[in-house]
Structure formats: structure tokens, C-alpha cells
Scaffold this active site. Structure first.
Site, PDB file in Angstrom:
ATOM      1  N   GLU A   1      -4.874   4.075  -8.062  1.00  0.00           N
ATOM      2  CA  GLU A   1      -6.096   4.690  -7.567  1.00  0.00           C
ATOM      3  C   GLU A   1      -6.212   6.103  -8.119  1.00  0.00           C
ATOM      4  OE1 GLU A   1      -8.403   6.222  -3.538  1.00  0.00           O
ATOM      5  OE2 GLU A   1      -6.786   4.753  -3.327  1.00  0.00           O
TER       6      GLU A   1
ATOM      7  N   HIS B   1      -0.906  10.926  -2.351  1.00  0.00           N
ATOM      8  CA  HIS B   1      -2.220  10.521  -1.850  1.00  0.00           C
ATOM      9  C   HIS B   1      -3.189  11.679  -1.657  1.00  0.00           C
ATOM     10  CE1 HIS B   1      -5.274   9.483   1.196  1.00  0.00           C
ATOM     11  NE2 HIS B   1      -5.275   8.318   0.576  1.00  0.00           N
TER      12      HIS B   1
ATOM     13  N   ASP C   1       0.423  -1.878   4.496  1.00  0.00           N
ATOM     14  CA  ASP C   1       1.596  -1.026   4.657  1.00  0.00           C
ATOM     15  C   ASP C   1       2.841  -1.839   4.990  1.00  0.00           C
ATOM     16  OD1 ASP C   1       0.077   1.316   4.310  1.00  0.00           O
ATOM     17  OD2 ASP C   1      -0.394   1.443   6.449  1.00  0.00           O
TER      18      ASP C   1
ATOM     19  N   GLU D   1       0.447  -0.497  -4.793  1.00  0.00           N
ATOM     20  CA  GLU D   1      -0.706   0.392  -4.947  1.00  0.00           C
ATOM     21  C   GLU D   1      -0.203   1.814  -4.831  1.00  0.00           C
ATOM     22  OE1 GLU D   1      -3.909   3.026  -3.283  1.00  0.00           O
ATOM     23  OE2 GLU D   1      -1.968   2.458  -2.433  1.00  0.00           O
TER      24      GLU D   1
ATOM     25  N   LYS E   1      -7.491   9.573  -7.779  1.00  0.00           N
ATOM     26  CA  LYS E   1      -7.928  10.372  -6.633  1.00  0.00           C
ATOM     27  C   LYS E   1      -8.784  11.552  -7.100  1.00  0.00           C
ATOM     28  CE  LYS E   1      -6.861   9.788  -2.954  1.00  0.00           C
ATOM     29  NZ  LYS E   1      -7.483   8.978  -1.870  1.00  0.00           N
TER      30      LYS E   1
ATOM     31  N   HIS F   1       0.833  -1.201   0.000  1.00  0.00           N
ATOM     32  CA  HIS F   1       0.000   0.000   0.000  1.00  0.00           C
ATOM     33  C   HIS F   1       0.867   1.250   0.000  1.00  0.00           C
ATOM     34  CE1 HIS F   1      -2.740   2.881   2.296  1.00  0.00           C
ATOM     35  NE2 HIS F   1      -3.427   2.604   1.206  1.00  0.00           N
ATOM     36  N   ARG F   2       0.764   2.017  -1.076  1.00  0.00           N
ATOM     37  CA  ARG F   2       1.642   3.174  -1.283  1.00  0.00           C
ATOM     38  C   ARG F   2       3.107   2.748  -1.197  1.00  0.00           C
ATOM     39  NH1 ARG F   2      -1.641   7.195   2.906  1.00  0.00           N
ATOM     40  NH2 ARG F   2      -3.701   6.399   2.347  1.00  0.00           N
TER      41      ARG F   2
ATOM     42  N   ASP G   1      -1.436   6.282  -5.687  1.00  0.00           N
ATOM     43  CA  ASP G   1      -2.521   7.239  -5.872  1.00  0.00           C
ATOM     44  C   ASP G   1      -2.099   8.308  -6.871  1.00  0.00           C
ATOM     45  OD1 ASP G   1      -4.213   6.357  -3.371  1.00  0.00           O
ATOM     46  OD2 ASP G   1      -2.163   6.642  -2.648  1.00  0.00           O
TER      47      ASP G   1
END
Length: 244
Positions: free
Chosen positions: A109, A49, A229, A34, A111, A7-8, A36
Site C-alpha cells: 500500500e 503505517h 490481523d 500486506e 501511503k 494485514h501488516r 504500508d
């Protein structure tokens, strides 16, 4: 096999949504990352993000009000001062070029649930096509109108509907977009929701799963994947379950 997405990147141990974080996630054994995407003032898809740069960089202001060149000047070390001067705001194209030779997945993703970015879908999909990543990318968003737009532009790229609250028959809703997967907030994804959705052909990938026992439960339930994470923890647990 349950697919592990960093995640990120590896946001628990590295500055989120930066190249060092993405590299760390892959080095730690994640199956994908992943990230954003917003658009800069000059229309460049950039990886960050928040709508503003205030939380994760040493700058201030909205992403949409800063050019890509201005964003590149910011220090994005966030909570990890040891990365100061080594972590910047990357462009989506920079990440795409880096990930192209790697055999990993990429969840992008969009945003655009709070700010409308004109042509963000076209711009992101153009980069995906330029680096021939169509088969490895998942486009996700809380803005489901945007996912419908992605479907009309490039129907063969997978779409994942982000949802915060539990939906009645989420698999039926996903098919209206259409989306091949739903990405629910982890507290909204119990075993019955996962089992029913996947039995109806819609993959479930909860976010953001940082609890060891929850990771075990999701893997034992045959969940398609999840975002964490701490990819190193997830990889270790998956190996232990496989060997056990």
C-alpha cells in the site's frame, strides 16, 4: 479459493509492519502479506503505517523528516513488549529480499494519500523489478492518481483501488484506473457488491476482516481474498470449510 493476506503481517499478535510479524503470518499459513510504504527523509521506501512514528515506535516525528538510519534505530515493538529490541522499521527492499524465495503474494500500500512523496511509485516499482516480484505484487492506495501513475510506469503489475465508502458500480470505476481489484472497507462489501464486481472481472478483497463469521461468509461467497490481523483464524476457517 479465497486468498488470505496477513494485514501488516500478523498484526493481531505481533508488532505490525515488522519482519517478525511478516514471518509469523507466513508461518501461520497466510497466502500473502500486506504492508504500508512511506519515504524516509533520504528517499528510502520504508515499511510503516502512519505518517509519524509516534504510535508504533518509541520515537516521535514524521517519517518524511527522519533518515532511514534514524528510523532503523527505533524500537517498533508497539503493543508487544516481548519483541522489544527485536522489531525495527524495515525498508521495502529488506522485505522484498526476504519474500523473493517464498511462494507468497505481497500487497504494497502506497501511503501517499495525505503526504506527497515525490517518485514513490518509481522507487517502489524499481525494487519490485530488482527482485522480480512483478507477478506476485499488488499495488494499492487510497490515492487513485498514484495508481494511475503506477499503471503508466509498469502496466503489468496489478493495482488494487482502496475504497472506504461503497461506490456505485465499483467495477466500472476500477476499470477507469485501470485496476484489476478493489479493496473496500469490510462494511462496504456486501455479497451483492462482491458478486457483481467479480462477475464483471474485478476482484474484491475487503479490509480488515477479523470477525470469524464474516470470514466464513466471505469464503462461502467466493470472495477473491481479504486482509486480516489474524491469519491463523482465517486459515483454520478455510480448512474447516474445505473439510466440511
Amino acid at each position: 479459493m479465497t486468498i488470505i493476506f496477513g494485514h501488516r503481517g500478523a498484526a493481531g499478535t505481533h508488532p505490525e509492519n515488522t519482519m517478525p510479524s511478516f514471518q509469523a503470518a507466513i508461518d501461520l499459513g497466510a497466502d500473502g502479506i500486506e504492508l504500508d510504504v512511506h519515504l524516509s527523509k533520504d528517499g528510502i521506501p520504508v515499511v510503516i503505517h502512519d505518517e509519524t512514528v509516534d504510535r508504533t515506535t518509541n520515537g516521535t516525528g514524521y517519517v518524511k523528516d527522519l533518515t532511514y538510519a534514524e528510523l532503523q534505530q527505533l524500537d517498533a515493538c508497539f503493543l508487544f513488549p516481548e519483541w522489544s529490541g527485536k522489531a525495527s522499521v524495515p525498508s521495502l527492499e529488506q522485505v522484498a529480499e526476504w519474500i523473493r524465495p517464498l511462494n507468497v503474494k505481497l500487497n504494497i500500500e502506497l501511503k501517499n494519500d495525505r503526504i506527497h512523496y515525490g517518485q514513490i511509485e518509481e522507487k517502489v516499482i524499481s525494487i519490485i523489478g530488482k527482485y522480480t516480484l512483478e507477478s506476485r505484487v499488488i499495488l494499492s492506495s487510497f490515492n487513485h492518481d498514484s495508481l494511475v501513475a503506477c499503471y503508466h510506469i509498469s502496466p503489468h503489475i496489478e493495482r488494487g483501488a482502496l475504497i472506504h465508502e461503497r461506490l456505485y458500480q465499483s467495477w466500472e470505476y476500477a476499470k477507469t484506473i485501470p485496476a484489476a481489484s478493489v479493496h473496500p472497507y469490510y462494511l462496504s462489501a456486501d455479497q451483492s457488491m462482491i458478486a457483481e464486481s467479480q462477475a464483471h472481472g474485478v476482484m474484491v478483497r475487503p479490509y480488515t476482516v477479523n470477525d470469524e463469521q464474516m470470514m466464513k461468509d466471505l469464503m462461502k461467497a467466493g470472495c477473491a481474498g481479504f486482509f486480516t490481523d489474524y491469519p491463523e483464524m482465517a486459515v483454520r476457517i478455510r480448512k474447516s470449510l474445505k473439510n466440511g
